[in-house]
Design an enzyme around this catalytic site. Structure first.
Site, PDB file in Angstrom:
ATOM      1  N   HIS A  13       1.120  -0.973  -0.003  1.00 53.34           N
ATOM      2  CA  HIS A  13       0.268   0.196  -0.211  1.00 53.34           C
ATOM      3  C   HIS A  13       1.279   1.129  -0.048  1.00 53.34           C
ATOM      4  O   HIS A  13       1.473   1.790   1.364  1.00 53.34           O
ATOM      5  CB  HIS A  13      -1.045   0.056   1.147  1.00 53.34           C
ATOM      6  CG  HIS A  13      -1.784   0.851   1.183  1.00 53.34           C
ATOM      7  ND1 HIS A  13      -2.824   0.746   1.487  1.00 53.34           N
ATOM      8  CD2 HIS A  13      -1.114   2.537   0.545  1.00 53.34           C
ATOM      9  CE1 HIS A  13      -3.824   1.970   1.461  1.00 53.34           C
ATOM     10  NE2 HIS A  13      -3.372   3.054   1.344  1.00 53.34           N
ATOM     11  N   HIS A  15       2.049   5.213  -1.717  1.00 53.84           N
ATOM     12  CA  HIS A  15       0.772   6.562  -2.910  1.00 53.84           C
ATOM     13  C   HIS A  15       2.191   7.020  -3.025  1.00 53.84           C
ATOM     14  O   HIS A  15       3.566   7.851  -1.973  1.00 53.84           O
ATOM     15  CB  HIS A  15       0.590   8.040  -1.687  1.00 53.84           C
ATOM     16  CG  HIS A  15      -0.814   6.582  -1.044  1.00 53.84           C
ATOM     17  ND1 HIS A  15      -2.220   7.331  -1.395  1.00 53.84           N
ATOM     18  CD2 HIS A  15      -1.707   6.195  -0.255  1.00 53.84           C
ATOM     19  CE1 HIS A  15      -3.396   6.660  -0.990  1.00 53.84           C
ATOM     20  NE2 HIS A  15      -2.717   6.230  -0.258  1.00 53.84           N
ATOM     21  N   ARG A  17       2.455   9.665  -5.926  1.00 47.98           N
ATOM     22  CA  ARG A  17       1.797  11.136  -6.729  1.00 47.98           C
ATOM     23  C   ARG A  17       2.649  11.005  -7.984  1.00 47.98           C
ATOM     24  O   ARG A  17       3.573   9.902  -8.079  1.00 47.98           O
ATOM     25  CB  ARG A  17       2.693  12.493  -5.369  1.00 47.98           C
ATOM     26  CG  ARG A  17       2.363  12.221  -3.839  1.00 47.98           C
ATOM     27  CD  ARG A  17       1.121  11.610  -3.688  1.00 47.98           C
ATOM     28  NE  ARG A  17       0.439  12.193  -2.528  1.00 47.98           N
ATOM     29  CZ  ARG A  17      -0.270  11.690  -1.727  1.00 47.98           C
ATOM     30  NH1 ARG A  17      -0.803  11.189  -2.513  1.00 47.98           N
ATOM     31  NH2 ARG A  17      -0.444  11.452  -0.601  1.00 47.98           N
ATOM     32  N   ASN A  41      -5.008   7.279  -6.157  1.00 47.37           N
ATOM     33  CA  ASN A  41      -5.905   8.655  -6.261  1.00 47.37           C
ATOM     34  C   ASN A  41      -5.200   9.876  -6.811  1.00 47.37           C
ATOM     35  O   ASN A  41      -4.847  10.823  -5.698  1.00 47.37           O
ATOM     36  CB  ASN A  41      -6.259   8.444  -4.603  1.00 47.37           C
ATOM     37  CG  ASN A  41      -4.772   8.842  -3.372  1.00 47.37           C
ATOM     38  OD1 ASN A  41      -3.812   7.972  -3.494  1.00 47.37           O
ATOM     39  ND2 ASN A  41      -5.601   9.063  -2.027  1.00 47.37           N
ATOM     40  N   LYS A  99      -9.348  -0.111  -6.150  1.00 46.64           N
ATOM     41  CA  LYS A  99      -9.120   0.166  -5.032  1.00 46.64           C
ATOM     42  C   LYS A  99     -10.531   0.978  -4.752  1.00 46.64           C
ATOM     43  O   LYS A  99     -11.084   1.437  -5.327  1.00 46.64           O
ATOM     44  CB  LYS A  99      -8.470   1.112  -4.367  1.00 46.64           C
ATOM     45  CG  LYS A  99      -8.504   2.249  -3.330  1.00 46.64           C
ATOM     46  CD  LYS A  99      -7.930   1.203  -2.118  1.00 46.64           C
ATOM     47  CE  LYS A  99      -8.441   2.312  -1.304  1.00 46.64           C
ATOM     48  NZ  LYS A  99      -6.462   3.231  -0.091  1.00 46.64           N
ATOM     49  N   HIS A 136     -10.357   1.520   1.422  1.00 43.92           N
ATOM     50  CA  HIS A 136     -10.535   2.612   2.437  1.00 43.92           C
ATOM     51  C   HIS A 136     -12.075   2.210   3.272  1.00 43.92           C
ATOM     52  O   HIS A 136     -12.910   2.881   2.887  1.00 43.92           O
ATOM     53  CB  HIS A 136     -10.354   3.400   1.739  1.00 43.92           C
ATOM     54  CG  HIS A 136      -9.665   4.631   2.941  1.00 43.92           C
ATOM     55  ND1 HIS A 136      -8.574   5.159   3.175  1.00 43.92           N
ATOM     56  CD2 HIS A 136     -10.592   5.461   4.192  1.00 43.92           C
ATOM     57  CE1 HIS A 136      -8.546   6.007   4.220  1.00 43.92           C
ATOM     58  NE2 HIS A 136      -9.699   6.212   4.768  1.00 43.92           N
ATOM     59  N   HIS A 174      -4.665  -0.125   6.250  1.00 41.55           N
ATOM     60  CA  HIS A 174      -4.291   0.370   6.990  1.00 41.55           C
ATOM     61  C   HIS A 174      -5.283   0.518   7.980  1.00 41.55           C
ATOM     62  O   HIS A 174      -5.752   0.894   8.632  1.00 41.55           O
ATOM     63  CB  HIS A 174      -4.397   1.229   6.421  1.00 41.55           C
ATOM     64  CG  HIS A 174      -5.457   2.319   5.496  1.00 41.55           C
ATOM     65  ND1 HIS A 174      -6.698   2.497   5.938  1.00 41.55           N
ATOM     66  CD2 HIS A 174      -4.825   3.017   4.718  1.00 41.55           C
ATOM     67  CE1 HIS A 174      -6.721   3.271   4.792  1.00 41.55           C
ATOM     68  NE2 HIS A 174      -6.491   3.345   3.800  1.00 41.55           N
ATOM     69  N   ASP A 247       1.068   2.493   3.262  1.00 43.82           N
ATOM     70  CA  ASP A 247       0.560   3.993   3.271  1.00 43.82           C
ATOM     71  C   ASP A 247       0.919   5.403   3.548  1.00 43.82           C
ATOM     72  O   ASP A 247       1.034   5.792   3.719  1.00 43.82           O
ATOM     73  CB  ASP A 247      -0.756   3.932   4.096  1.00 43.82           C
ATOM     74  CG  ASP A 247      -1.771   4.684   3.651  1.00 43.82           C
ATOM     75  OD1 ASP A 247      -2.019   5.383   2.644  1.00 43.82           O
ATOM     76  OD2 ASP A 247      -2.745   5.153   4.479  1.00 43.82           O
ATOM     77  N   HIS A 251       3.496  14.508   1.932  1.00 39.23           N
ATOM     78  CA  HIS A 251       2.193  16.220   0.833  1.00 39.23           C
ATOM     79  C   HIS A 251       3.769  16.510   1.233  1.00 39.23           C
ATOM     80  O   HIS A 251       4.556  16.887   2.188  1.00 39.23           O
ATOM     81  CB  HIS A 251       1.001  16.040   2.028  1.00 39.23           C
ATOM     82  CG  HIS A 251       0.273  14.794   2.101  1.00 39.23           C
ATOM     83  ND1 HIS A 251      -0.318  15.862   0.869  1.00 39.23           N
ATOM     84  CD2 HIS A 251      -0.244  14.183   2.632  1.00 39.23           C
ATOM     85  CE1 HIS A 251      -1.536  14.318   0.963  1.00 39.23           C
ATOM     86  NE2 HIS A 251      -1.593  13.412   1.460  1.00 39.23           N
ATOM     87  N   ALA A 263      -3.551  14.998   4.805  1.00 38.98           N
ATOM     88  CA  ALA A 263      -4.165  13.873   5.904  1.00 38.98           C
ATOM     89  C   ALA A 263      -2.732  13.267   5.260  1.00 38.98           C
ATOM     90  O   ALA A 263      -2.612  12.498   3.531  1.00 38.98           O
ATOM     91  CB  ALA A 263      -4.810  13.173   5.879  1.00 38.98           C
TER      92      ALA A 263
END
Ligand code: DOR
Ligand code: ZN
Length: 345
Positions: A13, A15, A17, A41, A99, A136, A174, A247, A251, A263
């Site tokens: 899992h 991210h 970007r 996402n 997802k 999620h 998660h 996860d 950011h 988040a």
């Protein structure tokens, strides 16, 4: 113990970007993990095979040639996902799963699913074509307390999905609560769960006592200590239904340190080291390899990795920030603190 050698792990899992952020974070992941499940996402979301292939190519181009790393792609379920989309995903070697983000649950989830029951034909196609559903698991109703959102999702939504599609492979992503751990333990082998480093290492006090600490703010939100203990027990139990998924969700610093911060915890820079610390605290380093390197691959019905990595018991200081672009920084989880395990090489 001064050194541990493990089969190379995977991150189920993640991210990463796009653009400048991708160029930094993907190499943090690729230096330790062989594969990662890449979350879709983006804005706009990665919702069909063509978009997944082009995102996969962008990731591969951003990855240093020093690493043998495979990004495993996931499609974002929207209200307009069709049975044909599922068939194409099933036929694509690049795409592993869909997802499900309930609309409004988290970062870039506004195009997520608003009516679960309307998705049942799509879930049926996923069950038939053996495509896993990654979830999620939080309800989004405005009146529901944020600390109850996962527990209520399980009771109000997830049990219902599982009852209707008993053979559908589902990963409850998660997990953060004792109730999620119990649900996964009590259901058959086609229901698994990922656990993040921050939910193993911290409870909500880390985020809220002595001042608000935005770098501990992620979704699902950190819970009370009794839940953290249930997660540590699950992760270190040797139960193959629980496996590694960071996860890691980068950011920019100025978007987290603000009056309405995003988040996500950035953990990819030292993910396996963070897990090693959590397992060592629980006296369970011998259970790390199964959790990090075997059970996720088994769940996804992919071969286990054959290379190895070594972690050494060396203290090192986590950077305060990583530079992403001119004037743009990324603050890692445990910024400025000491980690006690270090990836060799
Ligand atoms: O904390 C989170 N950050 N939770 C999520 O579910 C999404 C993620 C992100 O993409 O930033
Ligand atoms: Zn995520």
């Amino acid at each position: 113990m001064q050194q541990i050698t493990l089969t190379q792990p995977d991150d189920w899992h993640l991210h990463v970007r796009t653009g400048d952020m991708l160029k930094t974070v993907i190499n943090h992941t690729a230096k330790q993990f062989a594969r990662a499940i890449i979350m879709p996402n983006l804005q706009p979301p990665v919702s069909n095979v063509a978009q997944a292939l082009s995102y996969q190519q962008e990731i591969q181009q951003a990855t240093s040639s020093a690493y043998a790393f495979t990004p495993l792609m996931v499609l974002y379920l929207t209200n307009s996902t069709t049975i044909e989309d599922v068939k194409q995903a099933a036929e694509s070697a690049a795409v592993q799963a869909f997802k499900l983000y309930p609309a409004g649950a988290t970062t870039n989830s506004d195009q997520g699913v608003t009516d679960l029951q309307a998705m049942f034909p799509v879930f049926e196609a996923m069950e038939k074509h053996h495509v896993p559903l990654l979830i999620h698991g939080e309800v989004t109703d405005a009146e529901i307390d944020i600390f109850d959102r996962e527990r209520l999702f399980i009771d109000q939504k997830l049990r219902f999905i599982h009852q209707n599609f008993p053979a559908l492979r589902i990963v409850l992503e998660h997990v953060t609560t004792r109730e999620a751990v119990q649900f996964v333990q009590e259901t058959p082998a086609n229901i698994g769960a990922t656990i993040t480093p921050q939910h193993l290492l911290y409870n909500r006090n880390a985020m809220l006592v002595g001042g608000i600490k935005p770098h501990y703010y992620c979704l699902p939100i950190l819970k009370r200590e009794s839940h953290r203990l249930a997660l540590v027990a699950a992760a270190t139990s040797g139960n193959p239904k629980f496996f590694l998924g960071t996860d890691s969700a980068p950011h920019l610093k100025h978007l987290k340190e603000t009056s309405c911060g995003c988040a996500g915890c950035y953990s990819a820079y030292g993910a396996i080291e963070l897990y090693a610390q959590a397992f060592e605290q629980a006296n369970a380093l011998d259970k790390l390899e199964g959790f990090a390197s075997f059970y996720g691959a088994d769940f996804y019905q992919l071969p286990r990795n054959t290379k190895q990595i070594t972690l050494e018991k060396i203290d090192w200081q986590v950077p305060n920030d990583y530079a992403i672009a001119e004037g743009m920084q990324l603050t890692p989880l445990k910024a400025g603190e000491m980690l006690h395990w270090k990836l060799k090489g």
